[in-house]
Design an enzyme around this catalytic site. Structure first.
Site, PDB file in Angstrom:
ATOM      1  N   LYS A  47       0.859  -1.181   0.000  1.00  0.00           N
ATOM      2  CA  LYS A  47       0.000   0.000   0.000  1.00  0.00           C
ATOM      3  C   LYS A  47       0.898   1.235   0.000  1.00  0.00           C
ATOM      4  O   LYS A  47       2.002   1.206   0.545  1.00  0.00           O
ATOM      5  CB  LYS A  47      -0.888  -0.046   1.251  1.00  0.00           C
ATOM      6  CG  LYS A  47      -1.960   1.034   1.327  1.00  0.00           C
ATOM      7  CD  LYS A  47      -2.841   0.787   2.551  1.00  0.00           C
ATOM      8  CE  LYS A  47      -3.927   1.834   2.704  1.00  0.00           C
ATOM      9  NZ  LYS A  47      -4.816   1.539   3.850  1.00  0.00           N
ATOM     10  N   SER A  56      -9.699   1.490   2.776  1.00  0.00           N
ATOM     11  CA  SER A  56      -8.816   2.306   1.980  1.00  0.00           C
ATOM     12  C   SER A  56      -7.743   1.515   1.208  1.00  0.00           C
ATOM     13  O   SER A  56      -7.174   2.044   0.263  1.00  0.00           O
ATOM     14  CB  SER A  56      -8.121   3.331   2.873  1.00  0.00           C
ATOM     15  OG  SER A  56      -7.296   2.697   3.824  1.00  0.00           O
ATOM     16  N   SER A  68      -9.916  -1.060   6.863  1.00  0.00           N
ATOM     17  CA  SER A  68      -9.303  -0.785   5.561  1.00  0.00           C
ATOM     18  C   SER A  68      -8.557  -1.946   4.917  1.00  0.00           C
ATOM     19  O   SER A  68      -8.161  -1.856   3.762  1.00  0.00           O
ATOM     20  CB  SER A  68      -8.357   0.413   5.667  1.00  0.00           C
ATOM     21  OG  SER A  68      -9.114   1.600   5.684  1.00  0.00           O
TER      22      SER A  68
END
Lengths: 476, 93
Positions: free
Chosen positions: A79, A154, A178
């Site tokens: 990420k 996310s 997330s």
């Protein structure tokens, strides 16, 4: 041999690499080729690293030397808020568009030691604020199962990268769901470990009392492999724990863990198909010999409200560091104060601005008692609810999300509706215990099979219980 | 109700310049969010203690620093404005 990315897992890839069925370079190239075909449309990756082949060659050397570990040569995506020295880590924000990490996060350092091949950095909601990846400054990521829908967030890019066969596994971060919510939307296994289980050193902070790194994988076994390497104390993170920090209480069930379900919390706001799938999953668990009990968690209805006080409060202070002075975007004003005002106005997107302002409000004089301090009290109530529940049951089960993946563009003009996507996941971050989302089937919506997930939550330090029930549920 | 003046004050504290139309939009949105989070006021009693976190300071003692210059190049390269190895900022007083 031909590499079948559809059925490949970390475990299987490792066996093939050791048997020399294919090399780490060939494996990395197979993924790079998928990425170059699909990423233009999916937008899962913000950047593919330029040293992938070099990393894979190093991994091949390690394999040839006879000293590989199970992760040597395994291609993994990161990420965009996890630091890898020398590479950009932008948090999908304009304010860090050109920020190069000056050190490795502990998670990356640990995986480097194993000879993992890092493929690139993946899209996310800006600063991990969102449930759909629509808050990225670099465009939305699409859901590989239905490209008109969001992958969740996310960690949406991290989930989509694996679901589109663009990585064998990925690392996300989970502050309120997330990792687990995008895992559920993309048909993957996603873990939010016990708070402190994986060092937060070198991840860009959002809500420091809630943030955790978590792996996104195709199987529970793969998830466990990654967690075992990543977890543990760290001299750079005072909140990091090890496997012995929390005592392991004896099982309440005679043979298998007892699973508690807070049914009273699930009587409204859940999609019919999700509820039907959930009941089928419960039936399956019963047939596997698990005892199910209806439990009460009296304060769980407050979870999301508590989250939307604590998280923005921590966001507003954590993001104060982005001021255009030492690194990142710098916008010119007439004086220093104007530099700050303009840098942060140009650098932060709308959701980030909203949460910083909200956090400033709940911490401001006159409101801190009513909001921030009160939320911390309710957090204590929630922790005590779970402590009581874990005297009777070993695990808590809910759906991971109230709906399957929603359409791109949906919910974008109503923040509260968007926040409700995290209703089942935020509690684990507030209480601290680990939670695992596993795929539980699909729902047919407009001719597309959309993945669904269920979420198991366990007491602090009991990732082992999550992995064992998850493997049994998926027949691993 | 949050007014646009409140938003202005908060934005000033948070060091974010806002356009007029965004102040109006934010006032409405933050009102909506506060309407949702206000429910925590009905939870439990006033006397509950805050959750305690077993965290301690793990900073090293301020001695035996790393060799001067080890990280300088990497850090200086990230400076938005610099003069040589100095970080350049506007005068404060």
């Amino acid at each position: 041999m031909k590499i079948d990315l559809n059925t490949l897992t970390i475990q299987k890839a490792h066996e093939h690499l050791v048997k020399k069925d294919f090399s780490a370079v060939e494996l990395a190239e197979a993924y790079l080729s998928e990425i170059s075909k699909k990423n233009k449309d999916m937008n899962a990756y913000l950047e593919v690293y330029d040293d992938v082949k070099m990393q894979a060659e190093e991994a091949d050397k390690k394999i040839a030397s006879g000293k590989p570990t199970v992760l040597t040569g395994i291609p993994i995506a990161l990420k965009d808020n996890i630091l890898r020295k020398g590479n950009i880590a932008s948090c999908a924000s304009k304010i860090l568009a050109n920020y190069h990490a000056t050190y490795d996060s502990t998670a990356v350092a640990k995986l480097k030691e194993q000879g993992v091949v890092f493929l690139g950095r993946t899209n996310m909601d800006e600063f991990a604020m969102g449930s759909s990846t629509q808050n990225s400054a670099y465009g939305v990521t699409k859901n590989p199962h239905d490209t008109s829908r969001v992958p969740g967030g996310s960690s949406g890019g991290a989930a989509a990268s694996v679901a589109m066969n663009g990585a064998l596994a990925s690392l996300g971060t989970d502050t309120g769901g997330s990792v687990r919510q995008p895992a559920s939307f993309c048909g993957l296994v996603g873990l939010k470990p016990t708070y402190g289980s994986i060092s937060r050193h070198g991840i860009i902070a959002m809500g420091s009392s809630l943030d955790q790194i978590g792996p996104l994988t195709k199987t529970v076994t793969d998830n466990e492999i990654l967690w075992k390497i990543l977890q543990g104390k760290d001299r750079y993170d005072g909140t990091a724990i090890d496997e012995n920090t929390y005592p392991k209480l004896p099982l309440k069930g005679k043979k298998k863990p007892i699973i508690g379900i807070p049914y009273s919390f699930m009587d409204q706001g859940i999609d019919k198909e999700v509820m039907k799938n959930f009941e089928e999953s419960v039936k399956k668990l019963k047939s596997l010999g698990y005892e199910i009990e209806d439990i009460s968690l009296p304060n769980i209805g407050y979870s999301l409200a508590v989250y939307y006080v604590l998280m923005p409060a921590e966001v507003s202070s954590n993001l104060a560091r982005f001021d255009g002075v030492k690194y990142g975007l710098h916008a010119e004003g007439k004086n220093l104060i104007e530099d700050y005002l303009k840098t942060r106005a140009q650098g932060f997107g709308p959701e980030t601005r909203r949460r910083v302002i909200l956090g400033t409000y709940v911490l401001s004089a006159g409101y801190a008692d009513a909001y921030y301090n009160k939320a911390n009290q309710v957090k204590a109530l929630l922790q005590s609810d779970f402590e009581k529940a874990y005297k009777k049951v070993d695990l808590v089960l809910t759906p991971t999300t109230p709906t399957p993946a929603f359409k791109i563009g949906e919910k974008t003009d109503d923040p509260v509706q968007m926040y409700l996507a995290d209703i089942f996941t935020v509690t684990a971050n507030i209480v601290g215990g680990p939670a695992l989302s596993v795929p539980s089937g699909t729902s047919l919506v407009e001719g597309k099979k959309l993945p669904l997930g269920i979420q198991f939550t366990a007491p602090n330090g009991r990732e082992d219980l999550l992995f064992s029930v998850g493997k049994e549920f998926l027949g691993e | 109700m949050i007014s646009t003046q409140d938003i202005e004050k908060l934005a000033e504290l948070a060091r974010i310049e806002l356009k007029e139309e965004e102040k109006v939009k934010l006032a409405k949105e933050i009102d909506g969010i506060l309407g949702y989070i206000d429910q925590i006021k009905t939870a439990g009693s006033k006397d509950i203690a805050r959750a305690k976190e077993p965290v301690r300071n793990i900073f090293r003692e301020d001695k035996n620093p790393h060799e001067s210059g080890t990280h300088t190049d990497a850090l200086v390269a990230e400076f938005p404005r610099k003069e040589g190895n100095y970080l350049k900022v506007k005068k404060i007083l």
